[in-house]
Scaffold this motif. Sequence first.
Motif, mmCIF file in Angstrom:
data_model
loop_
_atom_site.group_PDB
_atom_site.id
_atom_site.type_symbol
_atom_site.label_atom_id
_atom_site.label_comp_id
_atom_site.label_asym_id
_atom_site.label_seq_id
_atom_site.Cartn_x
_atom_site.Cartn_y
_atom_site.Cartn_z
ATOM 1 N N CYS A 1 0.833 -1.209 0.000
ATOM 2 C CA CYS A 1 0.000 0.000 0.000
ATOM 3 C C CYS A 1 0.865 1.256 0.000
ATOM 4 C CB CYS A 1 -0.919 -0.014 1.217
ATOM 5 S SG CYS A 1 -1.916 1.479 1.378
ATOM 6 N N SER A 2 0.624 2.154 -0.949
ATOM 7 C CA SER A 2 1.420 3.380 -1.047
ATOM 8 C C SER A 2 1.205 4.292 0.157
ATOM 9 C CB SER A 2 1.109 4.128 -2.354
ATOM 10 O OG SER A 2 -0.242 4.540 -2.384
ATOM 11 N N ARG A 3 0.013 4.266 0.724
ATOM 12 C CA ARG A 3 -0.276 5.092 1.909
ATOM 13 C C ARG A 3 0.499 4.596 3.114
ATOM 14 N NH1 ARG A 3 -5.201 8.225 2.047
ATOM 15 N NH2 ARG A 3 -4.913 8.440 4.286
ATOM 16 N N SER B 1 2.097 9.893 0.258
ATOM 17 C CA SER B 1 1.106 9.375 -0.676
ATOM 18 C C SER B 1 -0.267 9.978 -0.405
ATOM 19 C CB SER B 1 1.021 7.848 -0.565
ATOM 20 O OG SER B 1 -0.041 7.359 -1.353
ATOM 21 N N CYS C 1 -2.925 8.726 -2.220
ATOM 22 C CA CYS C 1 -3.859 7.759 -2.802
ATOM 23 C C CYS C 1 -5.013 7.475 -1.840
ATOM 24 C CB CYS C 1 -3.128 6.455 -3.130
ATOM 25 S SG CYS C 1 -4.206 5.206 -3.874
ATOM 26 N N ASP C 2 -6.224 7.619 -2.325
ATOM 27 C CA ASP C 2 -7.400 7.311 -1.507
ATOM 28 C C ASP C 2 -8.443 6.558 -2.336
ATOM 29 O OD1 ASP C 2 -8.304 9.319 -3.149
ATOM 30 O OD2 ASP C 2 -9.196 10.520 -1.553
ATOM 31 N N ASN C 3 -7.964 5.858 -3.373
ATOM 32 C CA ASN C 3 -8.874 5.136 -4.273
ATOM 33 C C ASN C 3 -9.817 4.209 -3.524
ATOM 34 O OD1 ASN C 3 -7.310 6.421 -6.149
ATOM 35 N ND2 ASN C 3 -6.727 4.603 -7.286
ATOM 36 N N CYS D 1 -7.407 -0.406 -6.555
ATOM 37 C CA CYS D 1 -6.106 -0.329 -5.877
ATOM 38 C C CYS D 1 -4.986 -0.438 -6.909
ATOM 39 C CB CYS D 1 -5.980 -1.449 -4.847
ATOM 40 S SG CYS D 1 -4.381 -1.431 -3.987
#
Length: 202
Positions: free
Chosen positions: A28-30, A36, A38-40, A72
């Motif tokens: 996970c990038s977060r 990061s 990213c909140d996809n 993701c």
Amino acid sequence: MGTVVDLIKVVQTITEQFRNISIDSVRCSRVKSRLSTCDNCLQVCPTQGITFIDSSLEIEECIECGLCTSVCPTGAISIKSPSPQYLVIKASELVEQYNAVYIYCEMHDPKKANIPGIKVPCLGIIHWESWLELLNLSEKVKIYLPELGCYKCQLKIGEKVRQDQLQKAEAIINKQMPFTSTIFAQKSRNEEKLDKERREFL
């Protein structure tokens, strides 16, 4: 003698094995970077049950719709069944035997005998790469979506996710996935061959 903490870990491990959604927080990038954005997965989760706690990705109140798995970008969240590989392999097998192969969601399960199809929790779980493979496979592969489609579905975001993922694949291959609102029972080529042999024998 094991501690309560050890017991909790064992229970969590067993629970994870029976879950249809797999989590690999390391990907996970977060989790990997505080920078990061990213909140996809957060955007599509219908229960808002995804959180980031102590450098790990956690999912609570999961209904296993699978929408988070298709958006993701790193594969940190994935679905076990049906897996992307299974979808393509199963479709390939069915295409060899039938004139039309249908992909449909649980809500629109036709519940008919001799329907060559693949049922998924929601059409939104299918990642654009899988759509690309399915588009490239055969024109026999169709999406079964009755009139009103996703209108009555509780997973309202599922339709948008499906549209986004499918449109991305269609743009790459310059080809559109056919939709149908009607579905028909079929006999496989093997069954047709057996029927023909029986008639000739009689």
